[in-house]
Design an enzyme around this catalytic site. Structure first.
Site, PDB file in Angstrom:
ATOM      1  N   GLU A  44       0.736  -1.316   0.096  1.00  0.00           N
ATOM      2  CA  GLU A  44       0.042  -0.232  -0.343  1.00  0.00           C
ATOM      3  C   GLU A  44       0.892   1.436   0.476  1.00  0.00           C
ATOM      4  O   GLU A  44       1.892   1.805   0.856  1.00  0.00           O
ATOM      5  CB  GLU A  44      -1.485  -0.180   1.343  1.00  0.00           C
ATOM      6  CG  GLU A  44      -1.724   1.499   1.167  1.00  0.00           C
ATOM      7  CD  GLU A  44      -2.624   1.214   2.478  1.00  0.00           C
ATOM      8  OE1 GLU A  44      -3.296   1.680   3.002  1.00  0.00           O
ATOM      9  OE2 GLU A  44      -2.103   0.505   3.343  1.00  0.00           O
ATOM     10  N   LYS A 117     -10.578   1.890  -1.243  1.00  0.00           N
ATOM     11  CA  LYS A 117     -10.258   1.718   0.005  1.00  0.00           C
ATOM     12  C   LYS A 117     -11.942   1.943   0.517  1.00  0.00           C
ATOM     13  O   LYS A 117     -12.519   3.001   0.612  1.00  0.00           O
ATOM     14  CB  LYS A 117      -9.521   2.254   0.537  1.00  0.00           C
ATOM     15  CG  LYS A 117      -9.281   1.417   2.112  1.00  0.00           C
ATOM     16  CD  LYS A 117      -7.748   1.705   3.182  1.00  0.00           C
ATOM     17  CE  LYS A 117      -7.656   1.486   3.714  1.00  0.00           C
ATOM     18  NZ  LYS A 117      -6.628   2.159   4.442  1.00  0.00           N
ATOM     19  N   CYS A 154      -5.994  -3.075   2.554  1.00  0.00           N
ATOM     20  CA  CYS A 154      -5.090  -2.827   4.766  1.00  0.00           C
ATOM     21  C   CYS A 154      -5.922  -3.065   5.302  1.00  0.00           C
ATOM     22  O   CYS A 154      -6.702  -3.667   5.244  1.00  0.00           O
ATOM     23  CB  CYS A 154      -4.287  -1.116   4.248  1.00  0.00           C
ATOM     24  SG  CYS A 154      -3.222  -1.134   6.209  1.00  0.00           S
TER      25      CYS A 154
END
Length: 294
Positions: A44, A117, A154
């Site tokens: 990331e 995300k 994540c």
């Protein structure tokens, strides 16, 4: 004819020398490709340190649109040269919004699409809500040259709903680029084992491999030099039963590569009946924050 696909996870440390970070990532991609990898996951936000360690308006200048990102342009050329698929993380600006995003670059260098995300964390040292708008793409699956892949970023990895959505939409492999390490707000907490086991659960519950790429190294806030995160690496590849196939340590830059026979995994997944036996009529509580409250 069997479909054997080789995947890779990389891990590296990052500095404020963006060109050096991109070059290091390029070398890792080349190493993975030389070892047979066809789909290669970078960590990331690898072009810079993890700037979300603090709230600093100056860091908003790091964002680029999809068409203007030098990281994406470079990786498109690299993917085409090597014939590999690269899910690439970058700090995206679109209009007045900022996103933590992944561009899925196919083996011909074309961008198949973007995932933004969905779950945005906010804790001491992980100040992502200051920078990122919650993603508006939903959980997506891409038909790449080698396999259908789903990607979470994540904090997304902690939510089984995200993995299940990607599985239901036809993913054959799940990828998780990550930036996680020590907790400045809880110095005694070491989450690496919990972090890994959650994703192993996604692999086992959905009967599909999971590939996770994390960073290593100590990164220090620009405004407070005594405030830092030690990223713990431990990138890994898990098989369709959740077992660890390949694992990195907590400090070394490197590459993990593993191959999977996707048609055999698909048959195994179907024999278990996990998707056949789902009771969607009983899962209404998943659509609310307050189950049972009218």
């Amino acid at each position: 004819m069997s479909r054997i696909v080789s995947v890779a996870a990389t891990q590296m440390s990052c500095s404020w020398d963006t060109e050096a970070n991109i070059q290091q990532a390029t070398e890792l991609v080349r190493e993975a490709a030389a070892n047979g990898a066809q789909i290669i996951q970078l960590q990331e936000l690898f072009a810079t340190p993890y700037f979300c360690i603090e709230q600093n308006t100056d860091h908003l200048r790091l964002a680029r649109s999809r068409s203007e990102s030098p990281v994406l342009k470079h990786m498109q050329t690299l993917a085409q040269e090597l014939g590999v698929v690269l899910p690439v993380s970058w700090f995206e600006q679109e209009g007045q919004s900022y996103f933590n995003s992944i561009a899925v670059i196919d083996a011909d260098g074309s961008i198949l699409g973007v995932y933004r995300k969905s779950h945005i964390p906010n804790s001491i040292g992980y100040q992502e809500k200051y920078y990122f708008t919650p993603g508006d793409t939903g959980f997506k699956v891409w038909e790449t040259r080698y396999a259908n892949i789903g990607i979470g970023i994540c904090w997304d990895q902690w939510f089984p709903e995200a993995a299940r959505c990607m599985a239901l939409n036809g993913a054959e492999l799940l990828f998780y680029p990550t930036a996680i390490g020590s907790e400045p707000g809880e110095p005694g907490l070491d989450s690496r084992h919990h972090w890994r086991r959650v994703m192993q659960g996604h692999a086992a519950a959905n009967v599909m491999p999971v590939i996770a790429s994390n960073r290593v190294g100590r990164e220090v806030a620009t405004k407070a030099e005594d405030f830092a995160i030690d990223f713990y690496g431990t990138s890994f590849i898990a098989d369709f039963e959740g077992a660890i196939c390949e694992a990195a340590d907590d400090h070394t830059t490197g590459v993990l590569v593993h191959s999977f026979e996707l048609d055999q995994i698909r048959e195994y997944r179907h024999t278990w009946g996990l998707f056949r036996d789902r009771r969607t009529d009983l899962y209404g509580d998943l659509g609310t924050h307050t189950p049972g409250v009218e």
